[in-house]
Design an enzyme around this catalytic site. Sequence first.
Site, short mmCIF file in Angstrom:
data_model
loop_
_atom_site.label_atom_id
_atom_site.label_comp_id
_atom_site.label_asym_id
_atom_site.label_seq_id
_atom_site.Cartn_x
_atom_site.Cartn_y
_atom_site.Cartn_z
N PRO A 1 17.85 -9.17 -27.17
CA PRO A 1 17.46 -9.89 -28.38
C PRO A 1 17.28 -11.40 -28.21
O PRO A 1 16.85 -12.08 -29.14
CB PRO A 1 18.61 -9.60 -29.36
CG PRO A 1 19.75 -9.19 -28.51
CD PRO A 1 19.19 -8.59 -27.28
N TYR B 1 7.91 -18.07 -27.61
CA TYR B 1 8.85 -17.81 -28.71
C TYR B 1 8.11 -17.56 -30.02
O TYR B 1 8.44 -16.64 -30.78
CB TYR B 1 9.82 -18.99 -28.87
CG TYR B 1 11.05 -18.64 -29.68
CD1 TYR B 1 12.25 -18.29 -29.07
CD2 TYR B 1 11.00 -18.63 -31.08
CE1 TYR B 1 13.36 -17.94 -29.81
CE2 TYR B 1 12.11 -18.29 -31.83
CZ TYR B 1 13.30 -17.94 -31.19
OH TYR B 1 14.40 -17.60 -31.93
N TYR C 1 20.69 -22.11 -29.51
CA TYR C 1 20.96 -21.26 -28.35
C TYR C 1 21.82 -22.07 -27.40
O TYR C 1 21.40 -23.13 -26.93
CB TYR C 1 19.65 -20.89 -27.64
CG TYR C 1 18.82 -19.87 -28.37
CD1 TYR C 1 17.98 -20.25 -29.43
CD2 TYR C 1 18.83 -18.53 -28.00
CE1 TYR C 1 17.20 -19.31 -30.09
CE2 TYR C 1 18.05 -17.59 -28.66
CZ TYR C 1 17.24 -17.99 -29.71
OH TYR C 1 16.46 -17.05 -30.36
N LYS D 1 12.25 -10.69 -29.97
CA LYS D 1 10.96 -10.01 -29.86
C LYS D 1 10.96 -8.56 -30.35
O LYS D 1 9.88 -7.99 -30.57
CB LYS D 1 10.49 -10.02 -28.39
CG LYS D 1 10.09 -11.39 -27.89
CD LYS D 1 8.74 -11.80 -28.41
CE LYS D 1 8.43 -13.25 -28.19
NZ LYS D 1 8.61 -14.12 -29.36
N HIS E 1 10.67 -22.06 -39.60
CA HIS E 1 11.36 -22.85 -38.56
C HIS E 1 10.34 -23.40 -37.58
O HIS E 1 9.60 -22.63 -36.96
CB HIS E 1 12.38 -21.98 -37.81
CG HIS E 1 13.65 -21.80 -38.55
ND1 HIS E 1 14.84 -21.45 -37.93
CD2 HIS E 1 13.95 -21.94 -39.85
CE1 HIS E 1 15.80 -21.38 -38.84
NE2 HIS E 1 15.28 -21.67 -40.01
C1 FAD Z 1 22.36 -3.71 -33.06
C2 FAD Z 1 20.95 -4.27 -32.91
C3 FAD Z 1 20.72 -5.63 -33.09
C4 FAD Z 1 19.44 -6.16 -32.95
N1 FAD Z 1 19.23 -7.49 -33.10
C5 FAD Z 1 17.98 -7.99 -32.93
C6 FAD Z 1 17.71 -9.36 -33.06
O1 FAD Z 1 18.61 -10.16 -33.32
N2 FAD Z 1 16.44 -9.79 -32.86
C7 FAD Z 1 15.41 -8.93 -32.56
O2 FAD Z 1 14.25 -9.34 -32.43
N3 FAD Z 1 15.64 -7.63 -32.46
C8 FAD Z 1 16.88 -7.15 -32.63
N4 FAD Z 1 17.10 -5.84 -32.51
C9 FAD Z 1 15.94 -5.02 -32.24
C10 FAD Z 1 15.18 -4.68 -33.53
O3 FAD Z 1 16.08 -4.47 -34.57
C11 FAD Z 1 14.35 -3.46 -33.21
O4 FAD Z 1 13.44 -3.81 -32.20
C12 FAD Z 1 13.62 -2.89 -34.43
O5 FAD Z 1 14.53 -2.32 -35.33
C13 FAD Z 1 12.62 -1.83 -33.97
O6 FAD Z 1 12.13 -1.14 -35.07
P1 FAD Z 1 11.74 0.40 -34.93
O7 FAD Z 1 11.24 0.78 -36.28
O8 FAD Z 1 10.90 0.58 -33.75
O9 FAD Z 1 13.10 1.16 -34.60
P2 FAD Z 1 14.39 1.37 -35.47
O10 FAD Z 1 14.67 0.19 -36.30
O11 FAD Z 1 15.44 1.84 -34.54
O12 FAD Z 1 14.01 2.55 -36.47
C14 FAD Z 1 13.90 3.88 -36.03
C15 FAD Z 1 14.16 4.80 -37.20
O13 FAD Z 1 13.98 6.15 -36.78
C16 FAD Z 1 15.03 6.93 -37.27
N5 FAD Z 1 15.18 8.10 -36.39
C17 FAD Z 1 15.78 8.16 -35.18
N6 FAD Z 1 15.72 9.40 -34.68
C18 FAD Z 1 15.07 10.14 -35.61
C19 FAD Z 1 14.71 11.50 -35.67
N7 FAD Z 1 15.03 12.36 -34.69
N8 FAD Z 1 14.06 11.93 -36.76
C20 FAD Z 1 13.74 11.08 -37.77
N9 FAD Z 1 14.07 9.78 -37.76
C21 FAD Z 1 14.73 9.32 -36.69
C22 FAD Z 1 16.22 6.01 -37.26
O14 FAD Z 1 17.25 6.45 -38.14
C23 FAD Z 1 15.59 4.70 -37.71
O15 FAD Z 1 15.59 4.56 -39.10
C24 FAD Z 1 18.38 -5.30 -32.63
C25 FAD Z 1 18.60 -3.95 -32.46
C26 FAD Z 1 19.88 -3.42 -32.58
C27 FAD Z 1 20.11 -1.94 -32.35
#
Ligand code: FAD
Length: 390
Positions: free
Chosen positions: A292, A383, A200, A296, A72
Site C-alpha cells: 500500500p 504518485y 511518509y 495504488k 492534496h
Molecule cells: C487490509 C487492507 C488495507 C489496504 N490498504 C490500502 C491502502 O491504504 N491504500 C491502497 O491503495 N490500497 C489499500 N488496500 C488495497 C485496496 O483496498 C484494494 O486494492 C481494493 O480493495 C481492490 O478492490 P477490489 O474490488 O479489486 O477487491 P476487494 O476490495 O477485495 O473486493 C472483492 C470483493 O469480492 C468479494 N468476494 C471474494 N470472494 C468472493 C466469492 N467467491 N464470491 C463472491 N464474492 C467474493 C469480497 O467479499 C469483496 O467484497 C488495502 C487492502 C487491504 C486488504
Amino acid sequence: MRTQVAIVGAGPAGLLLGALLNRAGIDNLIIEQRSADYVLARIRAGVLEQTTVDLLDEAGVGERLHREGLPHGGIELSFAGMRHRIDFRAHTGKQVTVYGQTEVTRDLMQAREEAGLDTVYNADEVSVHDFDGTSPRVRYRLDGEPVEVDCDFIAGCDGFHGVCRASVPPSALHVFERAYPFGWLGLLSQTPPVSHELIYSSHPRGFSLCSMRSPTRSRYYLQCPLDDRAENWSDDAFWDELRRRIDPAAAQALVTGPSLEKSIAPLRSFVAEPMRFGRLFLAGDAAHIVPPTGAKGLNLAASDVGLLSRALADHYAGSDAGIDSYSERCLRRVWRAERFSWWFTSLMHQFPENGEFGHRMQMAELDYLVGSAAASTVLAENYVGLPLER
Ligand SMILES: Cc1cc2nc3c(=O)[nH]c(=O)nc-3n(C[C@H](O)[C@H](O)[C@H](O)COP(=O)(O)OP(=O)(O)OC[C@H]3O[C@@H](n4cnc5c(N)ncnc54)[C@H](O)[C@@H]3O)c2cc1C
C-alpha cells in the site's frame, strides 16, 4: 436467470464496473459472498488518483466525493528528523484526492440501489463455469437454494482470495510474487490529522505513515513484524511508537484518541497474467496486489474496470478489439504501478537484512530525491498516477 455481464464481487472494482456498464446500457448482476454491511465495514485505501475520480464522475457517483474529498497537492517525506515536501502540483500540475474506500463503496452501493440494479449479497458457494466457451455461467446458493446465471461475460472482481482466478487452470496462469518481511499495523481514530498532507516517515525503528480519511478522522500506520498481532498493541503503545518515528514537530502536534479500528495487513507484490481467459476477465485485486505504500491498489482496480467497461461497450457495438487487448493494456499499467510501489516500499521501510550499508543507501536516495527536481518529479508523476493509457 440471465444477464449480459455477471460480476463476481462487490468491492470497488465490481461496483464501479457495474455502474459504468449501466451507464453504457449493459445489463449486469453483481454477486457478492458477504453482506453489504460487512463490505462497508472494511477499512482500506484512501488516496484517489485523478483518473479514478474521473471514472467515478463518469459513473455518476462523484457528487459527495467532490464535496467531501480532500484535494492534496503533495506529500511530505520525513527522515533524519526533518520533513520535506514533494509538491505534486509544481512537478506535475496534478493532485490526488483523499476520500476513503469505504465512502467510495457507499456511494457506489447507494447509486446502484437508487438505479434499481440487482446485487446479490450473502451468496454462498459462488462458482464460475464454461468461460472458455460462448455461454459462461455463474452458480451460487442463496438461502440454501441453488441459482444459476447465464451470461455473455464474467468479470472476476472478487479480490485476492476470490474464486475466479482460482478457477483458471494453473497451467494457463503465470504468477509473479514478492512477499515483504513485515506488515503494516493500522489504527483509525476520530482525531484531526497531524498534518494537512500525508507524512511518509523513514526511521531506524521502522516506517510510519500519517494519513487521514477526513478533517476529523485519521489513519496511521506502523511497520511491524509479520508475526505481530494487533491485540499486542494498546492504543497508548501505538501512539508512543508513532511519536518516536515521526519528526519532533509532528510528534508534538499529534492529537491522539481511542482507536476505532486496529489491524495488521501483510505487504505483498503479486501479478497474475494474463487477465483474460476466454469470457472471464479478472480486474482489481483478483489479478494483482501492490504493497500500500504507493496508494495504488484501489486506483489500479478502478483503471482495470475503466478499460473493461469500454471494451465491453465496444463489443456490444460490434468491435472486439478492446476485449482482445484488455489484458495487455491493463498489465502495462499494472507493472508500472508494481514497480513504483515496490520501489517506494523498498526506499521507506527498514530491511535489517540489508545492514548499515543498505540503510545508508536509502538515506542517500532520500536526500537526492528531495534535493533534485528531476527525482522529485519522478516520484510525483507516479504518485498522482500515470495516464490511463500511454
Ligand atoms: C487490509 C487492507 C488495507 C489496504 N490498504 C490500502 C491502502 O491504504 N491504500 C491502497 O491503495 N490500497 C489499500 N488496500 C488495497 C485496496 O483496498 C484494494 O486494492 C481494493 O480493495 C481492490 O478492490 P477490489 O474490488 O479489486 O477487491 P476487494 O476490495 O477485495 O473486493 C472483492 C470483493 O469480492 C468479494 N468476494 C471474494 N470472494 C468472493 C466469492 N467467491 N464470491 C463472491 N464474492 C467474493 C469480497 O467479499 C469483496 O467484497 C488495502 C487492502 C487491504 C486488504
